[in-house]
Design a protein around this motif. Structure first.
Motif, short mmCIF file in Angstrom:
data_model
loop_
_atom_site.label_atom_id
_atom_site.label_comp_id
_atom_site.label_asym_id
_atom_site.label_seq_id
_atom_site.Cartn_x
_atom_site.Cartn_y
_atom_site.Cartn_z
N GLN A 139 -4.22 -6.47 -9.78
CA GLN A 139 -5.96 -7.01 -9.09
C GLN A 139 -6.18 -5.58 -8.01
OE1 GLN A 139 -5.75 -8.86 -11.15
NE2 GLN A 139 -4.47 -10.54 -11.12
N SER A 140 -5.51 -5.32 -7.26
CA SER A 140 -6.23 -4.10 -6.41
C SER A 140 -5.08 -3.32 -5.65
CB SER A 140 -7.03 -4.58 -5.26
OG SER A 140 -7.49 -3.77 -4.57
N PHE A 141 -5.05 -2.26 -5.30
CA PHE A 141 -4.22 -1.42 -4.55
C PHE A 141 -4.53 -1.32 -3.18
CE2 PHE A 141 -3.51 0.01 -9.14
CZ PHE A 141 -2.16 -0.08 -9.02
N ASP A 142 -5.63 -1.92 -2.74
CA ASP A 142 -6.16 -1.90 -1.37
C ASP A 142 -5.28 -3.04 -0.61
OD1 ASP A 142 -7.91 -2.73 0.74
OD2 ASP A 142 -8.96 -1.28 0.10
N ASP A 143 -4.69 -2.83 0.42
CA ASP A 143 -3.82 -3.59 1.35
C ASP A 143 -4.49 -4.86 1.95
OD1 ASP A 143 -1.59 -2.33 0.43
OD2 ASP A 143 -1.36 -0.99 2.26
N GLU A 144 -5.75 -4.31 2.32
CA GLU A 144 -6.76 -5.42 3.05
C GLU A 144 -7.12 -6.49 2.11
OE1 GLU A 144 -7.20 -5.87 5.98
OE2 GLU A 144 -5.88 -4.30 6.17
N ILE A 145 -7.28 -6.01 0.76
CA ILE A 145 -7.83 -7.23 -0.39
C ILE A 145 -6.57 -7.88 -0.81
CG2 ILE A 145 -8.35 -7.33 -2.79
CD1 ILE A 145 -10.38 -4.97 -2.45
N LEU A 146 -5.26 -7.17 -0.76
CA LEU A 146 -4.04 -7.79 -1.07
C LEU A 146 -3.89 -9.03 0.12
CD1 LEU A 146 -1.91 -4.91 -2.33
CD2 LEU A 146 -2.98 -6.63 -3.75
N LYS A 147 -4.11 -8.66 1.24
CA LYS A 147 -3.95 -9.49 2.64
C LYS A 147 -4.84 -10.73 2.21
CE LYS A 147 -1.95 -6.27 5.71
NZ LYS A 147 -2.23 -5.43 6.88
N LYS A 148 -5.82 -10.57 1.95
CA LYS A 148 -7.14 -11.58 2.02
C LYS A 148 -6.92 -12.56 0.75
CE LYS A 148 -10.31 -9.12 4.70
NZ LYS A 148 -11.80 -8.32 4.81
N SER A 157 2.86 -4.43 -0.66
CA SER A 157 1.82 -3.59 -0.23
C SER A 157 1.64 -2.78 -1.52
CB SER A 157 2.46 -2.56 1.00
OG SER A 157 3.20 -1.62 0.43
N SER A 158 0.65 -1.71 -1.36
CA SER A 158 0.19 -1.02 -2.40
C SER A 158 1.40 0.14 -2.82
CB SER A 158 -1.08 -0.22 -1.87
OG SER A 158 -1.47 0.77 -2.95
N LYS A 159 1.86 0.46 -1.94
CA LYS A 159 3.16 1.64 -2.04
C LYS A 159 4.16 0.65 -2.90
CE LYS A 159 2.42 4.55 1.88
NZ LYS A 159 2.97 5.19 3.13
N GLU A 160 4.44 -0.55 -2.40
CA GLU A 160 5.62 -1.18 -3.22
C GLU A 160 4.91 -1.43 -4.60
OE1 GLU A 160 7.81 -3.73 0.44
OE2 GLU A 160 5.63 -4.42 0.16
N LEU A 161 3.75 -1.81 -4.83
CA LEU A 161 3.34 -2.19 -6.18
C LEU A 161 3.53 -0.85 -6.85
CD1 LEU A 161 0.07 -4.22 -5.30
CD2 LEU A 161 1.98 -4.87 -6.33
N ASP A 190 -14.24 1.86 -3.02
CA ASP A 190 -12.85 1.03 -3.22
C ASP A 190 -12.42 0.76 -4.42
OD1 ASP A 190 -13.05 0.79 -0.33
OD2 ASP A 190 -13.80 -1.08 -0.55
N LEU A 191 -13.38 0.55 -5.31
CA LEU A 191 -13.17 0.22 -6.62
C LEU A 191 -12.59 1.73 -7.55
CD1 LEU A 191 -12.94 -1.57 -9.41
CD2 LEU A 191 -15.44 -1.13 -9.56
N LEU A 192 -13.09 2.58 -7.26
CA LEU A 192 -12.96 4.03 -7.99
C LEU A 192 -11.59 4.28 -7.48
CD1 LEU A 192 -16.19 6.21 -7.66
CD2 LEU A 192 -15.23 5.28 -9.72
N LYS A 193 -10.99 4.17 -6.24
CA LYS A 193 -9.85 4.26 -5.54
C LYS A 193 -8.74 3.64 -6.30
CE LYS A 193 -7.20 4.70 -1.56
NZ LYS A 193 -6.92 4.57 -0.02
N ASP A 194 -8.92 2.21 -6.52
CA ASP A 194 -8.26 1.43 -7.50
C ASP A 194 -8.12 1.98 -8.83
OD1 ASP A 194 -7.35 -0.63 -5.56
OD2 ASP A 194 -8.81 -2.05 -6.26
N LEU A 195 -8.97 2.45 -9.37
CA LEU A 195 -8.81 2.85 -11.20
C LEU A 195 -8.08 4.37 -10.76
CD1 LEU A 195 -12.73 2.15 -11.96
CD2 LEU A 195 -10.37 1.00 -12.82
N GLN A 196 -8.39 5.14 -9.87
CA GLN A 196 -7.74 6.38 -9.92
C GLN A 196 -6.39 6.42 -9.65
OE1 GLN A 196 -9.90 8.24 -6.66
NE2 GLN A 196 -11.75 8.67 -7.90
N ILE A 197 -5.76 5.31 -8.82
CA ILE A 197 -4.33 4.90 -8.68
C ILE A 197 -3.88 4.53 -9.93
CG2 ILE A 197 -2.64 3.49 -7.40
CD1 ILE A 197 -4.57 3.54 -5.09
N ALA A 198 -4.51 3.57 -10.59
CA ALA A 198 -4.13 3.01 -11.76
C ALA A 198 -3.95 4.15 -12.86
CB ALA A 198 -4.92 1.95 -12.29
N GLN A 199 -4.97 4.94 -13.18
CA GLN A 199 -4.87 6.18 -14.05
C GLN A 199 -3.70 7.18 -13.72
OE1 GLN A 199 -8.67 7.75 -13.63
NE2 GLN A 199 -9.39 6.97 -15.76
#
Length: 224
Positions: A139-148, A157-161, A190-199
């Motif tokens: 769903q997301s690698f953003d820790d704030e979004i994961l918390k909400k 967290s994002s690192k653990e994921l 934020d979305l581009l960062k998620d996509l870059q991490i996934a790639q």
């Protein structure tokens, strides 16, 4: 129900004994729903229950009986999709269910959903030769979004994921990272960062979905 029929009238006719109306030349997909989760995400409106091992075993046993009934009625399927809920919440029961489906029908491809807590390498290896595509709801690698969205404490967290995904990718033929966009306060950066991490994780597939509010989840989303 677990079967995704597009031929309700034919099914009614078959139940009455008129098997000539079964459209044998068509290809069909079977959908199996596993309605159990350990905890619920705020945005999820799918049909589900808090996981109870005894109840889940009874559900899987009933599910396999219904699968056998479909075979007796003359149905065949070339594709199987398992959704949820958390589909890998009870690996042993799912394993028996998938093996039954492969033995009864002409299934060429099986797709399953999972969450980041059920992609441990030793567990995934049990499904070699059975699951062709595994979609993991990150769903997301953003820790704030994961918390909400109540996912930070549940999945890490994002690192653990990232660590979990690095260990899991490559075990099954196709591994998809699923991401949600259109979260409140999320921007293009934020979305581009998620996509870059996934790639960078180099999965076979990346799938994106817009956040869809239902009457059930709208208040929960607004609250968090």
């Amino acid at each position: 129900t677990f079967l995704n029929y597009k031929f309700k009238q034919n099914f009614k006719a078959i139940k009455k004994g008129d098997t000539k109306k079964l459209p044998s030349k068509k290809s069909y997909m079977m959908y199996i729903h596993i309605p159990f989760c350990h905890t619920f995400c705020t945005y999820c409106g799918f049909h589900k229950y808090i996981y109870d091992e005894l109840l889940a075993k009874k559900y899987f046993q009933a599910l396999r009986e219904e699968i056998k009934n479909a075979k007796e009625l003359g149905f065949d399927f070339d594709t199987l999709y398992v959704g949820g809920g958390t589909t890998l919440i009870n690996e042993n029961e799912l394993l028996k269910t998938l093996e039954l489906c492969k033995s009864l029908f002409s299934i060429k491809e099986i797709s399953c959903e999972s969450d980041p807590n059920h992609i441990k390498p030793d567990k995934l290896r049990l499904f070699n030769g059975l699951i062709d595509r595994l979609s993991c709801g990150v769903q997301s690698f953003d820790d704030e979004i994961l918390k909400k969205t109540a996912r930070y404490q549940k999945f890490g967290s994002s690192k653990e994921l990232i660590k979990k995904l690095e260990a899991a990718i490559g075990i099954l033929p196709i591994f998809s990272i699923d991401l949600i966009f259109n979260f409140p306060a999320q921007n293009e950066k934020d979305l581009l960062k998620d996509l870059q991490i996934a790639q960078k994780l180099n999965p076979t597939q990346i799938t994106t979905y817009p956040l869809m509010k239902s009457k059930l989840t709208k208040k929960l989303i607004a609250k968090s």
